[in-house]
Write a protein that holds these residues in place. Structure first.
Motif, PDB file in Angstrom:
ATOM      1  N   ASP A 158       0.853  -1.192   0.000  1.00  0.00           N
ATOM      2  CA  ASP A 158       0.000   0.000   0.000  1.00  0.00           C
ATOM      3  C   ASP A 158       0.887   1.240   0.000  1.00  0.00           C
ATOM      4  OD1 ASP A 158      -2.371  -1.404   0.096  1.00  0.00           O
ATOM      5  OD2 ASP A 158      -2.185  -1.670   2.272  1.00  0.00           O
ATOM      6  N   PRO A 159       0.347   2.391  -0.372  1.00  0.00           N
ATOM      7  CA  PRO A 159      -0.950   2.631  -0.998  1.00  0.00           C
ATOM      8  C   PRO A 159      -0.988   2.103  -2.439  1.00  0.00           C
ATOM      9  CG  PRO A 159       0.033   4.678  -0.137  1.00  0.00           C
ATOM     10  CD  PRO A 159       1.087   3.638  -0.110  1.00  0.00           C
ATOM     11  N   ALA A 160      -2.220   1.925  -2.943  1.00  0.00           N
ATOM     12  CA  ALA A 160      -2.411   1.446  -4.321  1.00  0.00           C
ATOM     13  C   ALA A 160      -1.806   2.455  -5.296  1.00  0.00           C
ATOM     14  CB  ALA A 160      -3.902   1.292  -4.590  1.00  0.00           C
ATOM     15  N   LEU A 161      -1.427   1.940  -6.438  1.00  0.00           N
ATOM     16  CA  LEU A 161      -0.773   2.792  -7.441  1.00  0.00           C
ATOM     17  C   LEU A 161      -1.667   3.950  -7.880  1.00  0.00           C
ATOM     18  CD1 LEU A 161       2.043   2.605  -8.547  1.00  0.00           C
ATOM     19  CD2 LEU A 161       1.151   1.385 -10.523  1.00  0.00           C
ATOM     20  N   THR A 162      -2.981   3.700  -8.012  1.00  0.00           N
ATOM     21  CA  THR A 162      -3.892   4.777  -8.441  1.00  0.00           C
ATOM     22  C   THR A 162      -3.906   5.899  -7.394  1.00  0.00           C
ATOM     23  OG1 THR A 162      -5.660   3.443  -7.498  1.00  0.00           O
ATOM     24  CG2 THR A 162      -5.462   3.449  -9.907  1.00  0.00           C
ATOM     25  N   GLU A 163      -3.866   5.512  -6.122  1.00  0.00           N
ATOM     26  CA  GLU A 163      -3.848   6.504  -5.043  1.00  0.00           C
ATOM     27  C   GLU A 163      -2.534   7.300  -5.088  1.00  0.00           C
ATOM     28  OE1 GLU A 163      -5.888   7.672  -3.101  1.00  0.00           O
ATOM     29  OE2 GLU A 163      -4.704   8.599  -1.495  1.00  0.00           O
ATOM     30  N   LEU A 164      -1.435   6.581  -5.291  1.00  0.00           N
ATOM     31  CA  LEU A 164      -0.127   7.254  -5.382  1.00  0.00           C
ATOM     32  C   LEU A 164      -0.091   8.227  -6.561  1.00  0.00           C
ATOM     33  CD1 LEU A 164       2.445   4.411  -4.612  1.00  0.00           C
ATOM     34  CD2 LEU A 164       1.671   6.251  -3.126  1.00  0.00           C
ATOM     35  N   ALA A 165      -0.680   7.802  -7.686  1.00  0.00           N
ATOM     36  CA  ALA A 165      -0.670   8.654  -8.883  1.00  0.00           C
ATOM     37  C   ALA A 165      -1.465   9.928  -8.623  1.00  0.00           C
ATOM     38  CB  ALA A 165      -1.252   7.893 -10.071  1.00  0.00           C
ATOM     39  N   ARG A 166      -2.582   9.808  -7.909  1.00  0.00           N
ATOM     40  CA  ARG A 166      -3.403  10.988  -7.594  1.00  0.00           C
ATOM     41  C   ARG A 166      -2.613  11.954  -6.691  1.00  0.00           C
ATOM     42  NH1 ARG A 166      -5.714  12.921  -3.837  1.00  0.00           N
ATOM     43  NH2 ARG A 166      -5.372  11.189  -2.397  1.00  0.00           N
ATOM     44  N   GLU A 167      -1.994  11.386  -5.653  1.00  0.00           N
ATOM     45  CA  GLU A 167      -1.172  12.211  -4.746  1.00  0.00           C
ATOM     46  C   GLU A 167      -0.047  12.907  -5.510  1.00  0.00           C
ATOM     47  OE1 GLU A 167       0.779   9.708  -1.951  1.00  0.00           O
ATOM     48  OE2 GLU A 167      -1.065   9.123  -0.925  1.00  0.00           O
ATOM     49  N   PHE A 168       0.610  12.114  -6.360  1.00  0.00           N
ATOM     50  CA  PHE A 168       1.760  12.666  -7.081  1.00  0.00           C
ATOM     51  C   PHE A 168       1.324  13.833  -7.968  1.00  0.00           C
ATOM     52  CE2 PHE A 168       4.352  12.945 -10.910  1.00  0.00           C
ATOM     53  CZ  PHE A 168       5.561  13.310 -10.335  1.00  0.00           C
ATOM     54  N   ASP A 169       0.198  13.671  -8.657  1.00  0.00           N
ATOM     55  CA  ASP A 169      -0.305  14.762  -9.511  1.00  0.00           C
ATOM     56  C   ASP A 169      -0.480  16.041  -8.702  1.00  0.00           C
ATOM     57  OD1 ASP A 169      -0.308  13.397 -11.832  1.00  0.00           O
ATOM     58  OD2 ASP A 169      -2.445  12.905 -11.825  1.00  0.00           O
ATOM     59  N   GLU A 170      -1.041  15.894  -7.526  1.00  0.00           N
ATOM     60  CA  GLU A 170      -1.250  17.050  -6.641  1.00  0.00           C
ATOM     61  C   GLU A 170       0.092  17.708  -6.291  1.00  0.00           C
ATOM     62  OE1 GLU A 170      -4.756  15.508  -3.850  1.00  0.00           O
ATOM     63  OE2 GLU A 170      -3.106  16.460  -2.769  1.00  0.00           O
ATOM     64  N   SER A 171       1.027  16.860  -5.856  1.00  0.00           N
ATOM     65  CA  SER A 171       2.342  17.385  -5.434  1.00  0.00           C
ATOM     66  C   SER A 171       3.074  18.025  -6.611  1.00  0.00           C
ATOM     67  CB  SER A 171       3.210  16.264  -4.845  1.00  0.00           C
ATOM     68  OG  SER A 171       2.628  15.790  -3.672  1.00  0.00           O
ATOM     69  N   TRP A 172       2.988  17.376  -7.757  1.00  0.00           N
ATOM     70  CA  TRP A 172       3.677  17.889  -8.944  1.00  0.00           C
ATOM     71  C   TRP A 172       3.110  19.258  -9.334  1.00  0.00           C
ATOM     72  CZ3 TRP A 172       8.061  16.849 -11.367  1.00  0.00           C
ATOM     73  CH2 TRP A 172       8.271  17.374 -12.639  1.00  0.00           C
ATOM     74  N   THR A 173       1.783  19.382  -9.279  1.00  0.00           N
ATOM     75  CA  THR A 173       1.148  20.661  -9.625  1.00  0.00           C
ATOM     76  C   THR A 173       1.595  21.741  -8.641  1.00  0.00           C
ATOM     77  OG1 THR A 173      -0.739  19.444 -10.462  1.00  0.00           O
ATOM     78  CG2 THR A 173      -1.103  21.774 -10.032  1.00  0.00           C
ATOM     79  N   ARG A 174       1.625  21.383  -7.351  1.00  0.00           N
ATOM     80  CA  ARG A 174       2.062  22.349  -6.340  1.00  0.00           C
ATOM     81  C   ARG A 174       3.524  22.758  -6.575  1.00  0.00           C
ATOM     82  NH1 ARG A 174       1.860  20.280  -1.205  1.00  0.00           N
ATOM     83  NH2 ARG A 174       0.177  18.981  -1.981  1.00  0.00           N
ATOM     84  N   LEU A 175       4.355  21.767  -6.888  1.00  0.00           N
ATOM     85  CA  LEU A 175       5.773  22.057  -7.147  1.00  0.00           C
ATOM     86  C   LEU A 175       5.912  22.991  -8.349  1.00  0.00           C
ATOM     87  CD1 LEU A 175       8.853  21.593  -6.984  1.00  0.00           C
ATOM     88  CD2 LEU A 175       8.514  19.431  -8.198  1.00  0.00           C
ATOM     89  N   ARG A 176       5.238  22.657  -9.440  1.00  0.00           N
ATOM     90  CA  ARG A 176       5.384  23.470 -10.656  1.00  0.00           C
ATOM     91  C   ARG A 176       4.870  24.892 -10.449  1.00  0.00           C
ATOM     92  NH1 ARG A 176       9.342  22.104 -13.297  1.00  0.00           N
ATOM     93  NH2 ARG A 176       8.633  23.727 -14.712  1.00  0.00           N
TER      94      ARG A 176
END
Ligand SMILES: C[S@@+](CC[C@H](N)C(=O)[O-])C[C@H]1O[C@@H](n2cnc3c(N)ncnc32)[C@H](O)[C@@H]1O
Length: 254
Positions: A43-61
């Motif tokens: 855990d966490p599931a890959l779909t959950e990780l991908a959602r989190e990552f998108d959020e973090s990436w957007t915040r970073l950019r």
């Protein structure tokens, strides 16, 4: 004599992507394929990780702006950032070490992953005061940023690493000379927990990564993104701690 001369030249040559591919267990342009080959189950599931990552990436950019200390071309790319983030979330390391902070793209993503893990700290090494501008105040409590001196840099790095405890994830993105990469890989591998991962950007700047992987008997997984290879070496459970002797008589130049 011939062997010595060959060894010296070897340290100044660059492998092609065909060579990195030959040395690898898998080389792919698809981050998902690379992740599938290195991500431990759980855990966490890959779909959950991908959602989190998108959020973090957007915040970073959204934090990137003109006038940052380092040029944008030094920044971590999205695919390698995604792999690094997912690894930090699934491995749940107590300690992550990275070298090469620049504006702080990789630091930001690692610290976001550790924040969501609710544990672990990041130790980052750079040589430029002011590195890490993109990392906001609220992520800095779990961050130990160290600036290496110009003189005695290799000894300072080695000494600092010797004092660190076990490392669950290591990222090399600093100086890509053969000697410096080899120095970092050896220091990192000696502290990497079984199942831990050593990641390295720009593994085609020298043969150091491919040689090191061979010397520890492990075949890397490689992502090629925007024509540059990002290598990952997982430390097998139960692999020996002692390292083979330096194969090419390394000196460490940054
Ligand atoms: C490619 S950039 C790092 C990019 C960063 N990982 C990111 O995601 O934004 C390389 C960085 O390595 C640093 N550097 C150069 N030589 C170094 C060394 N010997 N040890 C640690 N950092 C070094 C540079 O100052 C620069 O910040």
């Amino acid at each position: 004599m011939e062997v010595v001369v060959g060894g010296l030249f070897h340290r100044h040559l660059h492998p092609t992507l065909v060579e990195t591919s030959r040395g690898a267990r898998l080389q792919s342009v698809d981050p998902e394929a690379v992740l599938a080959a290195v991500l431990p189950p759980g855990d966490p599931a890959l779909t959950e990780l991908a959602r989190e990552f998108d959020e973090s990436w957007t915040r970073l950019r959204s934090r990137v702006r003109d006038g940052l200390l380092f040029a944008e071309r030094t920044a971590f790319l999205r695919g390698e950032g995604w792999i690094l983030y997912a690894l930090a979330r699934r491995l749940r390391p107590e300690q992550v070490v990275e070298t090469g902070v620049a504006n702080g793209h990789s630091s930001f993503l690692l610290l976001e992953a550790l924040r969501r893990n609710g544990r672990g700290r990041l130790v980052s090494f750079d040589v430029m005061a002011g590195a890490g501008e993109l990392v906001p105040q609220e992520l800095r409590s779990g961050w130990d940023l160290r600036i290496l001196p110009q003189r005695g840099r290799a000894a300072a790095f080695r000494d600092a690493m010797a004092l660190l405890g076990p490392v669950g994830l290591f990222l090399h993105d600093s100086a890509h000379s053969y000697g410096w990469m080899e120095l970092e890989f050896r220091a990192a591998w000696a502290r990497l927990v079984p199942g831990g991962v050593l990641a390295a950007d720009d593994i085609d700047w020298s043969y150091a990564f491919l040689d090191f992987a061979r010397s520890v008997g492990t075949r890397p997984v490689v992502l090629v993104e925007a024509s540059k290879p990002f290598g990952l070496l997982a430390r097998p459970a139960g692999s020996p701690v002692s390292l083979p002797a330096t194969p090419h008589g390394a000196s460490e130049r940054a």
